[in-house]
Design a protein around this motif. Structure first.
Motif, PDB file in Angstrom:
ATOM      1  N   ILE A   1       0.856  -1.291  -0.166  1.00 50.87           N
ATOM      2  CA  ILE A   1       0.176   0.170  -0.048  1.00 50.87           C
ATOM      3  C   ILE A   1       0.842   1.214   0.058  1.00 50.87           C
ATOM      4  O   ILE A   1       1.656   1.222   1.017  1.00 50.87           O
ATOM      5  N   SER A   2       0.743   2.166  -0.916  1.00 48.11           N
ATOM      6  CA  SER A   2       1.394   3.482  -0.998  1.00 48.11           C
ATOM      7  C   SER A   2       0.841   4.255   0.018  1.00 48.11           C
ATOM      8  O   SER A   2      -0.171   4.556   0.294  1.00 48.11           O
ATOM      9  N   VAL A   3       1.644   4.834   0.737  1.00 50.79           N
ATOM     10  CA  VAL A   3       1.551   5.845   2.075  1.00 50.79           C
ATOM     11  C   VAL A   3       2.022   6.919   2.067  1.00 50.79           C
ATOM     12  O   VAL A   3       3.195   7.178   1.392  1.00 50.79           O
TER      13      VAL A   3
ATOM     14  N   TYR B   1      -2.203   0.550  -4.783  1.00 53.92           N
ATOM     15  CA  TYR B   1      -1.473  -0.657  -4.077  1.00 53.92           C
ATOM     16  C   TYR B   1      -0.842  -1.252  -5.315  1.00 53.92           C
ATOM     17  O   TYR B   1      -1.324  -1.377  -6.606  1.00 53.92           O
TER      18      TYR B   1
END
Lengths: 118, 380
Positions: A48-50, A60
């Motif tokens: 997950i890109s955060v 994601y």
């Protein structure tokens, strides 16, 4: 991992070799970027890109099993050789295949700034 | 069953026959309190209940632990909503702790409480998506709809703040009698103020308030005729934006396309006829697991039993009556928007006949029928 080979790995860091040492320099060290959180969802592994990274990528990434293994291994700083050893150990593949797969994987991660030099 | 047959625990067979359920899409309803008093709100409780609500709301630690358990159970998409979630003084603490579990996270807010502290937190932990509500194009409309004219300016300022984040921004509105005249002006305001690329999603239908909420929706929602007319007009406006000068109303076709047998979805077993309780869930402000934020009559105690147990046992709580014969035999059932939740909200019964929905649907059906009878094909 089916992405084409791209010769754009970062140059090796200077590594101190004690005089008389017969081993080759260990090479660059990589570590998984904290801009991604690794999650297991049902039967899938995803990143997950955060954080601020969602400005670059808002979504994601799905990992196959070998990519998931390598990503988990990269939770700590690792060289390409150490990653190849992890693949060999898990899948029983030939050293040459493991090195080639790791090379391809790292090039992808470097290209997309998913690994950092710790 | 013989005396040697081991007893089957109650519900075990029913659970064993369920298809695989994974709680992929979660909603955390941090509170049902709100600083606005929108006349049509489905979820807001009266201010007189605030003391009780505050005493019973899940704590920040409980929300963060719930998020940890939900992530472990497989939740990927998480919506943080309310009421107004920014109303919680511990919102930043909750947000940071939940965020770090790793979700594709959406924040719903009215944007009136976007403080510097909130912005600092959201810059460090930006939502993947933000849904903001906008209920009018002037302070006067905000006074009529939300009870406070000053909140219009705060909404606009708050959205400008949120727009500096890398999050995807979406706009939502609900049209009632009090802001009906502003329906087009809201779209124009959003595009003028925030960018031409934005569209405003309008709630198609306003049902009665649910789960103890206080709004008197019946007194303010549009009459069915105006509701359908507005939905249709907004659809036409959207078409005009896309086709420009090629738009020709004289040759406009209204066509309902039946899904062919070949294209029909494969039948699947669900609890309510949708993803509620199968892939979707809500954790309410007081820690109950629901299938849908609209329907609170079936619930398990996630706060007391933990997320995993609450999720696993939820189907055992669902006891539905058969759909009433009127709905089953209705010729408009393929275009009707009703479901168990809307039937319950409108009538107090899961198998009730939602009169408002029926009227809306019948108007839409008449439009289709007029088109067919007038020209032998579907023309307006």
């Amino acid at each position: 991992m089916s992405h084409p080979f791209k010769n754009n790995c970062p140059p090796p860091k200077d590594v101190f070799c004690p005089s008389g040492a017969s081993e080759a320099p260990p090479g660059p060290v990589y570590q998984a970027s904290s801009h991604y959180i690794h999650r297991k969802v049902a039967d899938m592994d995803v990143l997950i890109s955060v954080g601020g990274n969602i400005a670059n990528f808002n979504g994601y990434i799905e990992l196959n099993p070998s990519a998931s293994l390598l990503w988990e291994t990269l939770a700590q700083p690792k060289t390409a050789a150490e990653l190849a050893a992890a693949l060999q150990s898990a899948y029983g593949i030939a050293p040459e295949q493991a090195r080639a797969d790791v090379q391809e994987f790292l090039e992808l991660l470097v290209q997309h700034e998913m690994v950092v030099a710790p | 069953m013989t005396s040697e047959t081991p007893a089957i625990p109650p519900g075990a067979q029913r659970l064993a026959e369920m298809p695989r359920r994974i709680p992929v899409n979660g909603t955390f309803e941090l509170t049902v309190r709100c600083n606005l008093h929108c006349k049509m709100c489905l979820f807001r409780h009266a201010d007189s209940e605030n003391a009780r609500l505050l005493a019973e709301e899940m704590t920040a630690d409980e929300w963060i632990e719930m998020a940890r358990q939900a992530a472990r159970a497989g939740t990927v998409n998480l919506l943080i909503t309310g009421g107004e979630p920014l109303l919680r003084p511990d919102f930043c603490e909750i947000w940071e702790g939940v965020y770090q579990q790793g979700f594709l996270i959406t924040l719903y807010t009215n944007a009136t409480l976007v403080t510097p502290k909130v912005m600092e937190t959201l810059r460090r932990y930006p939502p993947h998506k933000i849904g903001v509500t906008i209920y009018g194009a002037s302070p006067e409309t905000y006074r009529k709809v939300c009870g406070d004219a000053a909140t219009f300016a705060r909404t606009i300022a708050g959205i400008h703040q949120l727009q500096t984040l890398p999050s995807v921004l979406e706009f939502r509105t609900t049209i009632i009698k009090d802001n009906y005249a502003d329906a087009d002006a809201i779209d124009e305001l959003v595009q003028r103020e925030f960018g031409k690329e934005f569209r405003v999603t309008q709630a198609r239908m306003v049902t009665k308030a649910v789960r103890g909420a206080c709004a008197d929706v019946e007194s303010c929602r549009l009459d069915p005729e105006d509701n359908v007319r507005l939905a249709f007009r907004r659809g036409i406006n959207l078409i005009k934006q896309y086709v420009g000068d090629r738009y020709d109303e004289r040759n406009l076709l209204l066509e309902h396309v039946n899904v062919s047998e070949d294209d029909a979805f494969q039948p699947r077993l669900t609890l309510f006829g949708c993803d509620a309780g199968m892939r979707d869930y809500v954790i309410s402000w007081d820690g109950q697991l629901l299938g849908c934020q609209m329907l609170g009559v079936f619930h398990t105690d996630a706060r007391g039993q933990g997320f995993h147990t609450a999720w696993e046992r939820f189907p055992l709580e669902v006891k539905l009556p058969p759909v009433n014969n009127t709905c089953l035999s209705c010729k408009s059932r393929n275009i009707c928007n009703c479901c168990y939740a809307s039937r319950y909200a409108e009538t107090g019964f899961l198998d009730g006949l939602p009169d408002y929905v029926c009227k809306d649907t019948s108007i839409l059906q008449a439009m289709y029928d007029r088109g067919e009878s007038k020209h032998g094909k579907n023309e307006l």
